[in-house]
Scaffold this motif. Structure first.
Motif, PDB file in Angstrom:
ATOM      1  N   MET A 190       0.829  -1.204   0.000  1.00  0.00           N
ATOM      2  CA  MET A 190       0.000   0.000   0.000  1.00  0.00           C
ATOM      3  C   MET A 190       0.863   1.254   0.000  1.00  0.00           C
ATOM      4  N   GLU A 191       1.958   1.241   0.753  1.00  0.00           N
ATOM      5  CA  GLU A 191       2.856   2.388   0.752  1.00  0.00           C
ATOM      6  C   GLU A 191       3.472   2.595  -0.623  1.00  0.00           C
ATOM      7  N   ALA A 192       3.867   1.509  -1.286  1.00  0.00           N
ATOM      8  CA  ALA A 192       4.436   1.611  -2.632  1.00  0.00           C
ATOM      9  C   ALA A 192       3.416   2.189  -3.605  1.00  0.00           C
ATOM     10  N   LEU A 193       2.158   1.786  -3.444  1.00  0.00           N
ATOM     11  CA  LEU A 193       1.115   2.278  -4.340  1.00  0.00           C
ATOM     12  C   LEU A 193       0.834   3.756  -4.098  1.00  0.00           C
ATOM     13  N   ILE A 194       0.796   4.182  -2.849  1.00  0.00           N
ATOM     14  CA  ILE A 194       0.622   5.612  -2.559  1.00  0.00           C
ATOM     15  C   ILE A 194       1.713   6.421  -3.236  1.00  0.00           C
ATOM     16  N   ARG A 195       2.948   5.967  -3.086  1.00  0.00           N
ATOM     17  CA  ARG A 195       4.081   6.661  -3.712  1.00  0.00           C
ATOM     18  C   ARG A 195       3.935   6.689  -5.232  1.00  0.00           C
ATOM     19  N   ASN A 196       3.539   5.561  -5.818  1.00  0.00           N
ATOM     20  CA  ASN A 196       3.386   5.496  -7.276  1.00  0.00           C
ATOM     21  C   ASN A 196       2.275   6.417  -7.780  1.00  0.00           C
ATOM     22  N   ILE A 197       1.201   6.527  -7.021  1.00  0.00           N
ATOM     23  CA  ILE A 197       0.110   7.406  -7.445  1.00  0.00           C
ATOM     24  C   ILE A 197       0.567   8.852  -7.468  1.00  0.00           C
ATOM     25  N   PHE A 198       1.310   9.267  -6.454  1.00  0.00           N
ATOM     26  CA  PHE A 198       1.834  10.633  -6.463  1.00  0.00           C
ATOM     27  C   PHE A 198       2.775  10.851  -7.651  1.00  0.00           C
ATOM     28  N   LEU A 199       3.667   9.900  -7.907  1.00  0.00           N
ATOM     29  CA  LEU A 199       4.613  10.041  -9.018  1.00  0.00           C
ATOM     30  C   LEU A 199       3.895  10.025 -10.365  1.00  0.00           C
ATOM     31  N   ALA A 200       2.973   9.071 -10.536  1.00  0.00           N
ATOM     32  CA  ALA A 200       2.275   8.942 -11.816  1.00  0.00           C
ATOM     33  C   ALA A 200       1.404  10.167 -12.085  1.00  0.00           C
ATOM     34  N   HIS A 201       0.755  10.671 -11.056  1.00  0.00           N
ATOM     35  CA  HIS A 201      -0.079  11.862 -11.241  1.00  0.00           C
ATOM     36  C   HIS A 201       0.786  13.060 -11.624  1.00  0.00           C
ATOM     37  N   ARG A 293       2.252  17.823   3.227  1.00  0.00           N
ATOM     38  CA  ARG A 293       2.218  17.460   4.644  1.00  0.00           C
ATOM     39  C   ARG A 293       2.480  15.978   4.895  1.00  0.00           C
ATOM     40  N   LEU A 294       2.922  15.245   3.877  1.00  0.00           N
ATOM     41  CA  LEU A 294       3.268  13.840   4.064  1.00  0.00           C
ATOM     42  C   LEU A 294       4.778  13.664   3.958  1.00  0.00           C
ATOM     43  N   PRO A 295       5.326  12.641   4.622  1.00  0.00           N
ATOM     44  CA  PRO A 295       6.760  12.368   4.492  1.00  0.00           C
ATOM     45  C   PRO A 295       7.089  11.930   3.075  1.00  0.00           C
ATOM     46  N   THR A 296       8.362  12.097   2.706  1.00  0.00           N
ATOM     47  CA  THR A 296       8.760  11.857   1.318  1.00  0.00           C
ATOM     48  C   THR A 296       8.757  10.378   0.934  1.00  0.00           C
ATOM     49  N   HIS A 297       8.727   9.464   1.904  1.00  0.00           N
ATOM     50  CA  HIS A 297       8.649   8.053   1.507  1.00  0.00           C
ATOM     51  C   HIS A 297       7.264   7.713   0.965  1.00  0.00           C
ATOM     52  N   LEU A 298       6.276   8.582   1.235  1.00  0.00           N
ATOM     53  CA  LEU A 298       4.942   8.412   0.669  1.00  0.00           C
ATOM     54  C   LEU A 298       4.696   9.398  -0.471  1.00  0.00           C
ATOM     55  N   CYS A 299       5.031  10.638  -0.274  1.00  0.00           N
ATOM     56  CA  CYS A 299       4.864  11.668  -1.296  1.00  0.00           C
ATOM     57  C   CYS A 299       6.238  12.239  -1.638  1.00  0.00           C
ATOM     58  N   PRO A 300       6.887  11.716  -2.690  1.00  0.00           N
ATOM     59  CA  PRO A 300       8.252  12.150  -3.010  1.00  0.00           C
ATOM     60  C   PRO A 300       8.333  13.645  -3.295  1.00  0.00           C
ATOM     61  N   GLU A 301       9.515  14.188  -3.138  1.00  0.00           N
ATOM     62  CA  GLU A 301       9.724  15.609  -3.412  1.00  0.00           C
ATOM     63  C   GLU A 301       9.312  15.933  -4.840  1.00  0.00           C
ATOM     64  N   GLY A 302       8.639  17.060  -4.992  1.00  0.00           N
ATOM     65  CA  GLY A 302       8.179  17.473  -6.311  1.00  0.00           C
ATOM     66  C   GLY A 302       6.782  17.000  -6.641  1.00  0.00           C
ATOM     67  N   CYS A 303       6.187  16.187  -5.771  1.00  0.00           N
ATOM     68  CA  CYS A 303       4.835  15.678  -6.021  1.00  0.00           C
ATOM     69  C   CYS A 303       3.766  16.486  -5.306  1.00  0.00           C
ATOM     70  N   GLU A 304       4.176  17.424  -4.466  1.00  0.00           N
ATOM     71  CA  GLU A 304       3.195  18.290  -3.843  1.00  0.00           C
ATOM     72  C   GLU A 304       2.821  19.405  -4.840  1.00  0.00           C
ATOM     73  N   ASN A 305       1.737  20.098  -4.585  1.00  0.00           N
ATOM     74  CA  ASN A 305       1.270  21.199  -5.438  1.00  0.00           C
ATOM     75  C   ASN A 305       1.117  20.760  -6.892  1.00  0.00           C
ATOM     76  N   GLN A 306       0.469  19.637  -7.101  1.00  0.00           N
ATOM     77  CA  GLN A 306       0.254  19.129  -8.456  1.00  0.00           C
ATOM     78  C   GLN A 306      -1.232  19.046  -8.797  1.00  0.00           C
ATOM     79  N   LEU A 307      -2.015  19.948  -8.228  1.00  0.00           N
ATOM     80  CA  LEU A 307      -3.448  19.996  -8.490  1.00  0.00           C
ATOM     81  C   LEU A 307      -3.811  21.327  -9.123  1.00  0.00           C
TER      82      LEU A 307
END
Length: 463
Positions: A190-201, A293-307
């Motif tokens: 589940m953690e890997a998928l959360i990370r992938n969703i942020f990256l893919a989005h 507001r999430l740690p980078t192991h879930l939301c990697p750097e550069g994936c915030e503010n993508q809406l």
């Protein structure tokens, strides 16, 4: 109540697997595989035959006064084999988007609505290392075909539920995890998928906004926002942002809860404990990550503010914290018993609006309710010859009350710009048989017995 502005996006929503007929000429998606294995009681079959009969359904939406129509792309049809893209399928979806515009409606396109190709699943699925790059290649093809006709995009439908479906917390949805899978291993996936969703989005948004035609693209994804009382939501979001500083966060907090359960409960994925626990995983991690507001192991750097806008789905809500377990009724598919409390929609609209205005002053982000709807709860009981309980509603009352909350929020200054009803007509509700307790349609079609579904020269016959 103050009317909504003339340019407010008012429409209906549908999804490829739930509306398009199954066609053996195309490779199966992951839900076709799930249904063919007999994991659920109902395969989609002909569904509403939207692939061929969408002109009839667009006309229904237009005649309702809609100015917006949301649909999704069948990735398994676009990419029938790894790296091979069917230009005929892409042309079909481009024509659909064009026709929506010709009917005076704004298309909203979802790129992944709960389903993906089986060849992707066999190569590691959404949690696999290569998923973001595979998704990016697919998005480029869709962009090139549809970009001239589409402004509003949604990358993923309800990523929170996608994440839960990779555990055994929600056994109705694929790919699921076997009951004997260690909870820590499920959490890692589940953690890997959360990370992938942020990256893919993030990567998909960059692709969709490329070039002159992409300058006006508005990209988001729609999360499934549960109807917690607003103070419970604040508490959950505090927990998400404070107690996930490392991969141990979920394991330690939730793992202790699991360890206290009887052995038979731990292996019974359909247990009430697991369904209630699934609600905790539906805390607003997507919105929190988007705000940084999430740690980078879930939301990697550069994936915030993508809406470019905030989108979410809203169905059920409870007024009091001691009723939260009732939300599990909706997860289980007992929609006629799902709790309804319309003012909670106003609360969550004002809550998110305030959060994003604080992060992106002064206007925050526009908000679209990508799905809102319900079965006719009262009618479902009546058709079974039962007296409806006092806390259920009919469909018209539900929709009226929720639209009023949208009006109320808009009048209060919330930057809400759109609202879509789920759904225009009867649909296949994820493995459930069609009956009054599973029918979200504004127009009702007998999906199992209507002969017009098998004769494309005839219009569908509403119930």
């Amino acid at each position: 109540m103050e009317p909504l502005p003339a340019d407010f996006l008012f429409g209906v929503a549908c999804a490829d697997h739930q509306f398009e007929a199954y066609d053996p000429a195309y490779p199966p998606d992951v839900w076709d595989w799930w249904e063919q294995r007999g994991e659920v009681s109902q395969a989609r079959g002909w569904a509403t035959d939207f692939w061929y009969r969408y002109p009839e359904q667009l006309l229904l939406a237009k005649n309702l006064g809609c100015n917006t129509f949301r649909f999704s792309i069948a990735w398994a049809r676009v990419e029938p084999r790894p790296g091979e893209f069917d230009q005929g399928v892409l042309k079909h979806y481009a024509t659909l988007a064009y026709d929506i515009r010709q009917h005076g409606m704004e298309p909203i396109v979802t790129l992944c609505h709960y389903v993906w190709p089986m060849h992707l699943q066999l190569a590691g699925g959404l949690a696999g290392r290569n998923f973001p790059s595979r998704f990016a290649a697919y998005v480029r093809q869709v962009r090139d075909a549809l970009q001239l006709h589409v402004r509003y995009w949604l990358t993923f439908n309800e990523p929170d539920d996608l994440v839960v479906s990779h555990s055994n917390l929600q056994p109705r949805f694929p790919p699921n995890a076997p009951a004997w899978t260690k909870f820590g291993d499920q959490v890692s996936v589940m953690e890997a998928l959360i990370r992938n969703i942020f990256l893919a989005h993030r990567d998909a948004r960059a692709i969709l906004r490329e070039g002159e035609a992409g300058a006006t693209a508005m990209v988001s994804l729609n999360s499934d926002v549960r109807g917690f009382p607003i103070y419970i939501r604040r508490l959950l979001n505090w927990w998400v942002t404070r107690h996930l500083p490392s991969a141990r966060g979920i394991r330690n907090v939730v793992g202790e809860m699991v360890a206290k359960q009887p052995t038979e409960t731990m292996t019974a994925g359909s247990s009430r404990f697991y369904r209630t626990l699934a609600l905790l995983f539906d805390g607003d991690w997507w919105e929190m990550g988007s705000l940084g507001r999430l740690p980078t192991h879930l939301c990697p750097e550069g994936c915030e503010n993508q809406l470019d806008y905030l989108a979410f789905d809203w169905y059920y809500a409870v007024r009091w914290p001691w009723d939260i377990r009732k939300l599990a009724e909706g997860i289980d598919g007992h929609f006629e018993r799902a709790p309804v409390y319309a003012p909670a929609l106003y609360d969550v609209l004002t809550y998110f609006d305030r959060l994003f205005k604080q992060a992106y002053p002064p206007h925050g982000k526009p908000i679209i309710i990508a799905e809102n709807g319900l079965v006719d709860q009262a009618g479902a009981f009546e058709q079974r010859g039962e007296k409806p309980p006092p806390d259920v509603v009919d469909q018209a009352t539900y929709l009226r009350d929720h639209v009023r909350q949208v009006q109320r929020a808009h009048a209060a200054g919330v930057n809400v710009i759109g609202y879509c009803v789920w759904s225009l007509i009867s649909n296949r509700e994820w493995g459930l048989r069609l009956n009054p307790g599973t029918d979200f349609g504004l127009y009702r079609i007998d999906l199992d017995n209507d002969p017009a579904l098998r004769d494309r020269s005839l219009p569908l016959t509403p119930i």
